[in-house]
Design a protein around this motif. Sequence first.
Motif, short mmCIF file in Angstrom:
data_model
loop_
_atom_site.label_atom_id
_atom_site.label_comp_id
_atom_site.label_asym_id
_atom_site.label_seq_id
_atom_site.Cartn_x
_atom_site.Cartn_y
_atom_site.Cartn_z
N HIS A 127 -22.32 16.82 71.13
CA HIS A 127 -21.47 16.99 72.31
C HIS A 127 -20.01 17.22 71.89
N ASP A 128 -19.51 16.35 71.04
CA ASP A 128 -18.08 16.41 70.70
C ASP A 128 -17.71 17.66 69.91
N HIS A 132 -16.78 20.55 72.43
CA HIS A 132 -15.32 20.52 72.59
C HIS A 132 -14.53 21.38 71.61
N GLU A 173 -14.58 18.61 80.73
CA GLU A 173 -16.01 18.29 80.60
C GLU A 173 -16.92 19.18 81.45
FE LIG Z 1 -16.70 15.05 76.01
#
Ligand SMILES: [Fe+2]
Length: 288
Positions: A127-128, A132, A173
């Motif tokens: 996820h990170d 991102h 997000e």
């Molecule tokens: Fe996040």
Amino acid sequence: MPIDIHRDTATQRADYTIDQNWDAYTAEEHAVWATLFKRQVRLLKDRVVPVFLDHVDGLAMAGDGIPDFRRLNDILHKATGWTVVAVPGLVPDATFFEQLANRRFPSTCFIRTPEELDYLEEPDTFHDVFGHVPLLLDPMFADYMQEYGKGGLKADGQGALKRLARLYWYTVEFGLTRTPDGLRIYGAGIASSAGETVFALEDRSPNRVAFDLDRVMRTDYRIDDYQETYFVIPGFRSLMKATEADFTPIYARLDELPDIPSDAVTDGDHVLNFGTGKYHRERQRKTA
Ligand SMILES: [Fe+2]
């Protein structure tokens, strides 16, 4: 079970960072990354803002395993001055804001197990990093993230963290953006989730509403499921513009107004899709 070195808080420094310990990843952990990576790259084509996948390539992220943060940072830091730092889990708000304000992105370095491919209790390194980091290579978005960190440090002393958290949630997000080719994803929470990639963009269930700063800062969100409402920006430049003013008077104004439920459409909304609400209604029926 021994403690996963990538979640071990024993070696945490005062700023909550740890070493990524890239050499300690197992073949199985790299394989989880590879599975997720290949699936998302395939799903995101024509669904994510085009720069996202360009930057995945630009950062030399690949389907063969978890990226080494040292390699990522060689490219990222040269390009936009950002650095990815490893943390063993969620960090306190003030630390998070402080890091962002200094162009440091705290990223977890553990990865979900093969049994958890589609279910995550807390953000992991897929996820990170996959969600991102690509947009930190985009100069405009990189600036937005830093400004957000600075705003967070300020909001911390103003009792307005709730409002800033909503802004992060509905942009960084779970943000959608308009492009000449139609709606596209830019939020990391969507871009790193196979199910939500399709749901956010194509399902008739959620509302899709044009971004409005006041509206977003008043709106509750779901942490346990897909979102009931997504906010759509015209582009990163206009997101920067919409959020550049001092938020202090905005917080004061919003404190006089009620919060808006996560599934609501309000009178002032510019609605792109009135959601049917079907998905969440059915989920609720099943769990009732
Ligand atoms: Fe996040």
